[in-house]
Design a protein around this motif. Structure first.
Motif, short mmCIF file in Angstrom:
data_model
loop_
_atom_site.label_atom_id
_atom_site.label_comp_id
_atom_site.label_asym_id
_atom_site.label_seq_id
_atom_site.Cartn_x
_atom_site.Cartn_y
_atom_site.Cartn_z
N LEU A 256 0.74 -1.23 -0.04
CA LEU A 256 -0.01 0.00 0.08
C LEU A 256 0.90 1.23 -0.01
N VAL A 257 1.87 1.22 0.85
CA VAL A 257 2.76 2.41 0.99
C VAL A 257 3.77 2.59 -0.54
N SER A 258 3.62 1.44 -1.31
CA SER A 258 4.84 1.24 -2.51
C SER A 258 4.37 1.90 -3.67
N GLY A 259 3.15 2.51 -3.67
CA GLY A 259 2.39 3.03 -4.94
C GLY A 259 1.74 1.87 -5.88
N GLU A 260 0.94 2.47 -6.68
CA GLU A 260 0.25 1.44 -7.48
C GLU A 260 1.00 0.96 -8.36
N GLU A 261 2.07 1.53 -9.32
CA GLU A 261 2.58 1.23 -10.11
C GLU A 261 3.82 0.01 -9.75
N ARG A 262 4.31 0.17 -8.76
CA ARG A 262 5.22 -0.86 -8.10
C ARG A 262 4.67 -1.93 -7.63
N THR A 263 3.39 -1.70 -6.94
CA THR A 263 2.44 -3.04 -6.70
C THR A 263 2.02 -3.74 -7.94
N GLN A 264 1.72 -3.02 -8.97
CA GLN A 264 1.22 -3.67 -9.94
C GLN A 264 2.15 -4.58 -10.63
#
Length: 299
Positions: A256-264
């Motif tokens: 959640l704290v890593s950002g949507e792009e990194r998570t995806q």
């Protein structure tokens, strides 16, 4: 990292509620057995109640539950899911509850987000004589090889970010030192306390049986004057679609704290790996609930 990770759930409360695992009935059986008190008609304060996963089970067991939750998003989701359970805003460091008003105080996946030096005395204040403080976490069972392998992939993915001290933070053990690199650590999960954690047998302890302190949300482990904890572990599994498994992972604070792009980026790679392992699209997740309970027996 602790505060941003603690607050990160508010923006993902619906995802959390829809995809996080619940707890097996044997957990509440163990709570009652260790406390020597039934949950039915007991006054239970569920602290850090989140979206209400534990509160719902306690309420269904017949407890008179008051939920305490500090986060706006989590509290809103709780009220949508549990309109019949009272909810007050606050946290374990300063409980908005009367002295000697609770038979049980429960923390499900939440103790590591508070300051035990404050929350311990507060719990003792609010508990009635003979009441019980129950803390528990769902641990991923890394004896399942595919889960151990997944944990290694999570570690490797985030290692370059230098953002993984206490990768287990939302379910992991607190202390001043980071968890050893060899310890399994997917986000928001606690590693088993020791080899005994896999046995399902109760363990008497004032502290967990670690040779060295480990992380649980960057807070000290439970060491509350006047309380002696008993441990019990309860294994359980659930079968879910691959999409639910990945959404569960994505609801953990590390992502959640890593950002949507990194998570995806991670989820796309992980989907490909798991699709080969589970071609029918059904995942069996393995967990061990680690319960620690102490009775407030002092007058």
């Amino acid at each position: 990292m602790t505060q941003p990770r603690a607050h990160s759930f508010n923006a993902a409360a619906a995802q959390y509620a829809a995809n996080r695992p619940s707890y097996p009935p044997a957990l509440l059986d163990a709570v009652e057995a260790l406390a020597a008190h039934p949950l039915r008609n007991a006054h239970v304060a569920d602290i850090g109640a989140g979206t209400g996963i534990a509160s719902t089970l306690l309420h269904a067991r017949g407890a008179r539950v008051t939920a305490v939750e500090p986060g706006d998003g989590m509290a809103a989701e709780f009220r949508r899911n549990n309109p019949d359970i009272p909810l007050v805003r606050g946290d374990g460091n300063h409980l908005p509850l009367a002295t000697a008003s609770a038979d049980f105080i429960t923390y499900a996946q939440a103790w590591h987000w508070i300051d035990p030096a404050k929350a311990g005395p507060e719990a003792r204040r609010v508990l009635r004589p003979g009441g019980a403080l129950a803390l528990w976490w769902n641990h991923t069972d890394h004896s399942a090889q595919w889960l151990a392998d997944q944990d290694a992939r999570i570690r490797a993915f985030f290692q370059a970010d230098q953002a993984t001290p206490a990768v287990q933070a939302d379910q992991a053990t607190p202390a001043a030192q980071p968890a050893p690199a060899a310890q399994p650590a997917p986000a928001d999960q606690a590693a088993p306390a020791d080899q005994a954690a896999q046995t399902g047998q109760p363990v008497q302890a004032g502290r967990p049986n670690h040779p060295e302190p480990t992380q649980r949300g960057d807070h000290p482990w439970t060491d509350i004057p006047g309380l002696t904890f008993t441990e019990r572990t309860i294994p359980h599994t659930r079968k879910v679609p691959l999409a639910t498994h990945l959404a569960n992972l994505g609801s953990h604070s590390l992502f959640l704290v890593s950002g949507e792009e990194r998570t995806q980026e991670f989820m796309t790679r992980e989907h490909a790996v798991l699709s080969e392992l589970f071609p029918d699209g059904t995942i069996e997740e393995s967990y061990v609930v680690h319960l620690r309970l102490a009775r407030n027996d002092a007058p």
